[in-house]
Motif scaffolding. Structure first.
Motif, PDB file in Angstrom:
ATOM      1  N   UNK A 155       0.829  -1.203   0.000  1.00 40.94           N
ATOM      2  CA  UNK A 155       0.000   0.000   0.000  1.00 40.94           C
ATOM      3  C   UNK A 155       0.863   1.252   0.000  1.00 40.94           C
ATOM      4  N   UNK A 156       0.622   2.121  -0.984  1.00 41.89           N
ATOM      5  CA  UNK A 156       1.309   3.409  -1.010  1.00 41.89           C
ATOM      6  C   UNK A 156       0.312   4.541  -1.242  1.00 41.89           C
ATOM      7  N   UNK A 157      -0.961   4.263  -0.944  1.00 40.50           N
ATOM      8  CA  UNK A 157      -2.003   5.269  -1.129  1.00 40.50           C
ATOM      9  C   UNK A 157      -2.149   6.164   0.084  1.00 40.50           C
ATOM     10  N   UNK A 158      -3.153   7.028   0.057  1.00 40.14           N
ATOM     11  CA  UNK A 158      -3.371   7.965   1.169  1.00 40.14           C
ATOM     12  C   UNK A 158      -3.624   7.219   2.489  1.00 40.14           C
ATOM     13  N   UNK A 159      -2.944   7.657   3.526  1.00 34.31           N
ATOM     14  CA  UNK A 159      -3.045   7.019   4.842  1.00 34.31           C
ATOM     15  C   UNK A 159      -3.157   8.092   5.914  1.00 34.31           C
ATOM     16  N   UNK A 160      -3.989   7.857   6.898  1.00 34.25           N
ATOM     17  CA  UNK A 160      -4.124   8.777   8.027  1.00 34.25           C
ATOM     18  C   UNK A 160      -3.980   7.996   9.323  1.00 34.25           C
ATOM     19  N   UNK A 161      -3.283   8.581  10.278  1.00 36.61           N
ATOM     20  CA  UNK A 161      -3.137   7.994  11.609  1.00 36.61           C
ATOM     21  C   UNK A 161      -4.125   8.681  12.545  1.00 36.61           C
ATOM     22  N   UNK A 162      -5.063   7.914  13.070  1.00 31.60           N
ATOM     23  CA  UNK A 162      -6.009   8.421  14.069  1.00 31.60           C
ATOM     24  C   UNK A 162      -5.897   7.494  15.277  1.00 31.60           C
ATOM     25  N   UNK A 163      -5.099   7.901  16.242  1.00 31.17           N
ATOM     26  CA  UNK A 163      -4.844   7.038  17.392  1.00 31.17           C
ATOM     27  C   UNK A 163      -6.114   6.862  18.221  1.00 31.17           C
ATOM     28  N   UNK A 164      -6.157   5.727  18.908  1.00 28.65           N
ATOM     29  CA  UNK A 164      -7.356   5.324  19.640  1.00 28.65           C
ATOM     30  C   UNK A 164      -7.396   5.978  21.025  1.00 28.65           C
ATOM     31  N   UNK A 165      -7.400   7.312  21.016  1.00 27.83           N
ATOM     32  CA  UNK A 165      -7.404   8.059  22.263  1.00 27.83           C
ATOM     33  C   UNK A 165      -8.792   8.051  22.900  1.00 27.83           C
ATOM     34  N   UNK A 166      -8.867   8.590  24.108  1.00 25.05           N
ATOM     35  CA  UNK A 166     -10.155   8.732  24.779  1.00 25.05           C
ATOM     36  C   UNK A 166     -11.021   9.717  24.016  1.00 25.05           C
ATOM     37  N   UNK A 167     -12.319   9.472  24.042  1.00 29.83           N
ATOM     38  CA  UNK A 167     -13.278  10.488  23.619  1.00 29.83           C
ATOM     39  C   UNK A 167     -14.197  10.732  24.808  1.00 29.83           C
ATOM     40  N   UNK A 168     -14.133  11.952  25.355  1.00 29.25           N
ATOM     41  CA  UNK A 168     -14.833  12.234  26.608  1.00 29.25           C
ATOM     42  C   UNK A 168     -16.162  12.936  26.408  1.00 29.25           C
ATOM     43  N   UNK A 169     -16.478  13.360  25.191  1.00 28.02           N
ATOM     44  CA  UNK A 169     -17.783  13.927  24.915  1.00 28.02           C
ATOM     45  C   UNK A 169     -17.976  15.336  25.464  1.00 28.02           C
ATOM     46  N   UNK A 170     -19.239  15.749  25.518  1.00 28.54           N
ATOM     47  CA  UNK A 170     -19.570  17.119  25.916  1.00 28.54           C
ATOM     48  C   UNK A 170     -19.575  17.318  27.429  1.00 28.54           C
ATOM     49  N   UNK A 199     -17.402  15.794  30.091  1.00 26.48           N
ATOM     50  CA  UNK A 199     -16.324  14.886  30.506  1.00 26.48           C
ATOM     51  C   UNK A 199     -16.221  14.762  32.014  1.00 26.48           C
ATOM     52  N   UNK A 200     -15.818  13.586  32.486  1.00 28.66           N
ATOM     53  CA  UNK A 200     -15.562  13.452  33.926  1.00 28.66           C
ATOM     54  C   UNK A 200     -14.338  14.271  34.318  1.00 28.66           C
ATOM     55  N   UNK A 251     -17.974  -4.349  34.967  1.00 27.17           N
ATOM     56  CA  UNK A 251     -17.919  -3.336  33.910  1.00 27.17           C
ATOM     57  C   UNK A 251     -18.155  -1.942  34.472  1.00 27.17           C
ATOM     58  N   UNK A 252     -17.880  -0.943  33.655  1.00 28.58           N
ATOM     59  CA  UNK A 252     -18.086   0.437  34.082  1.00 28.58           C
ATOM     60  C   UNK A 252     -18.600   1.249  32.899  1.00 28.58           C
ATOM     61  N   UNK A 253     -19.243   2.350  33.199  1.00 32.79           N
ATOM     62  CA  UNK A 253     -19.758   3.237  32.163  1.00 32.79           C
ATOM     63  C   UNK A 253     -18.612   4.036  31.571  1.00 32.79           C
ATOM     64  N   UNK A 254     -18.687   4.257  30.258  1.00 35.05           N
ATOM     65  CA  UNK A 254     -17.642   5.002  29.570  1.00 35.05           C
ATOM     66  C   UNK A 254     -18.244   6.311  29.062  1.00 35.05           C
ATOM     67  N   UNK A 255     -17.611   7.456  29.342  1.00 36.31           N
ATOM     68  CA  UNK A 255     -16.342   7.635  30.028  1.00 36.31           C
ATOM     69  C   UNK A 255     -16.468   7.949  31.516  1.00 36.31           C
ATOM     70  N   UNK A 256     -17.707   8.082  32.017  1.00 38.70           N
ATOM     71  CA  UNK A 256     -17.890   8.560  33.390  1.00 38.70           C
ATOM     72  C   UNK A 256     -17.247   7.646  34.418  1.00 38.70           C
ATOM     73  N   UNK A 257     -17.149   6.340  34.109  1.00 38.45           N
ATOM     74  CA  UNK A 257     -16.610   5.397  35.069  1.00 38.45           C
ATOM     75  C   UNK A 257     -15.101   5.219  35.035  1.00 38.45           C
ATOM     76  N   UNK A 258     -14.432   5.910  34.124  1.00 36.11           N
ATOM     77  CA  UNK A 258     -12.975   5.724  34.001  1.00 36.11           C
ATOM     78  C   UNK A 258     -12.206   6.064  35.280  1.00 36.11           C
TER      79      UNK A 258
END
Length: 393
Positions: A178-193, A195-196, A268-275
């Motif tokens: 593969x030598x086509x267009x590539x983007x790196x989007x790391x699997x970081x937290x998403x805390x929403x509107x 956030x805890x 289990x815990x709620x995400x992200x409030x339970x982190x």
């Protein structure tokens, strides 16, 4: 097409492997926060939060087994048929995002039929690779056939999105060419509107050292390693497990924890409030995935390193892996040479409480943006809908 500064109303169709899976929910919420009009086309795996109800349009692609790509492959025609229940939404999409190979195959077939019905060109496809399945690196005819199938997808892909540079360096470039267009989007937290609150520095703690495994628990070798290490260390080490257990991957997990004298299961815990609460008992966390050793597990960057760092919890992983290299380079924790109880015990006994507290303080002193994904981080995924041309369909 819309300008890059105006994403409001951009129509995005997302094909995901489980409508209730946490990273899938995070991704859709982030896209919607950018102003995108998202329609989801998702399978169900049955081991996530079955009670979750999305507040976005969802077309159910049917139940898919957790294991066995071949078994899932047999269900692809039915999934395409189910996807076509939303053919109008699919035909009107400005962009199609498919998360993993089987979903990309469903998306390609469904979007082509939908476009033909609507009499318009199909929307560009973004292929997001979350993991490299073991079949893709297998030797022999089966592995070769799977890679050839993926190359057909790549030939119709406007953008390849990866969560780890290791996937490109070890797999897509050398094996898939593969030598086509590539983007790196790391699997970081998403805390929403809403956030805890980020935890405060814990300071030096007393009592036994607590090592956690938090999040998606699917790696039996890791669970076995931690349990045996804790037995070796006796009361000097306690284990804390919390999150979502993949029962098919870690059979007998709950029995093993219940029978272990130094392990606890917090559920289990709620995400992200339970982190914050999930990580609070831990002095350190085990961050290494080992269930696909020699391939995917060596190359990925797990969400756990971002969660733990945001919570001020140092991590441990294998130095030879992408996870271990990131931990060492960014000062997120410590690394091992070998995944053995003896090596892990030696490392843990060699760490002082002051060392661990100092590393935790350093993590919490870093900007939250180092570990938290903002909606703007996903703009790169939308590039094919903002003017780039798609390859042949």
């Amino acid at each position: 097409m819309k300008g890059s500064a105006d994403l409001a109303g951009l129509r995005v169709a997302v094909f995901g492997f489980d409508a209730t899976e946490a990273s899938q929910i995070r991704r859709i919420r982030a896209l919607r926060a950018l102003g995108c009009d998202v329609t989801a086309f998702c399978q169900r795996r049955g081991n996530m939060d079955a009670d979750f109800q999305p507040d976005w349009p969802l077309f159910d692609l049917g139940r898919a087994p957790n294991r066995g790509f071949v078994r899932r492959g047999a269900g692809l025609p039915a999934a395409v048929t189910r996807a076509l229940a939303g053919w109008r939404e699919l035909a009107q999409a400005d962009l199609v995002i498919a998360r993993n190979l089987d979903l990309a195959l469903i998306a390609l077939a469904a979007r082509r039929i939908a476009a033909m019905r609507a009499g318009r060109p199909p929307a560009p496809l973004v292929y997001e690779c979350l993991d490299i399945h073991g079949l893709m690196t297998r030797e022999g005819r089966i592995g070769a056939a799977m890679r050839a199938l993926e190359r057909r997808v790549l030939a119709r892909t406007a953008l390849l999105v990866l969560s780890s540079p290791g996937f490109l360096r070890h797999y897509f470039k050398p094996l898939q060419g593969w030598d086509g267009p590539t983007a790196l989007v790391e699997n970081k937290l998403y805390l929403g509107d809403d956030p805890p609150k980020r935890p405060a520095a814990p300071g030096e703690r007393g009592g036994p050292l607590v090592l956690g495994l938090v999040g998606s628990i699917r790696c039996k070798p890791s669970v076995d390693l931690l349990l045996e290490t804790a037995l070796r260390m006796g009361g000097d080490l306690r284990l804390h497990f919390a999150g979502n257990v993949h029962e098919h991957a870690v059979p007998g997990f709950h029995r093993a924890i219940a029978a272990h004298p130094f392990a606890e299961w917090a559920g289990p815990y709620s995400y992200p409030s339970g982190l914050p609460a999930a990580y609070a008992p831990c002095d350190l966390v085990w961050a290494q995935d080992m269930w696909q050793a020699g391939a995917n597990s060596e190359w990925l960057l797990p969400n756990r390193i971002y969660e733990a760092s945001w919570c001020g919890c140092p991590q441990i992983a294998l130095g030879r892996t992408e996870t271990g290299r990131r931990i060492a380079q960014d000062g997120l924790g410590w690394v091992l040479d070998a995944p053995t109880p003896g090596a892990l015990e030696t490392l843990l006994r060699g760490l002082s409480r002051s060392q661990i507290a100092a590393r935790a303080d350093a993590l919490l002193a870093r900007p939250a943006a180092d570990f938290v994904q903002s909606p703007d981080d996903l703009r790169v995924m939308l590039a094919p809908a903002l003017g780039a041309s798609a390859p042949p369909s």
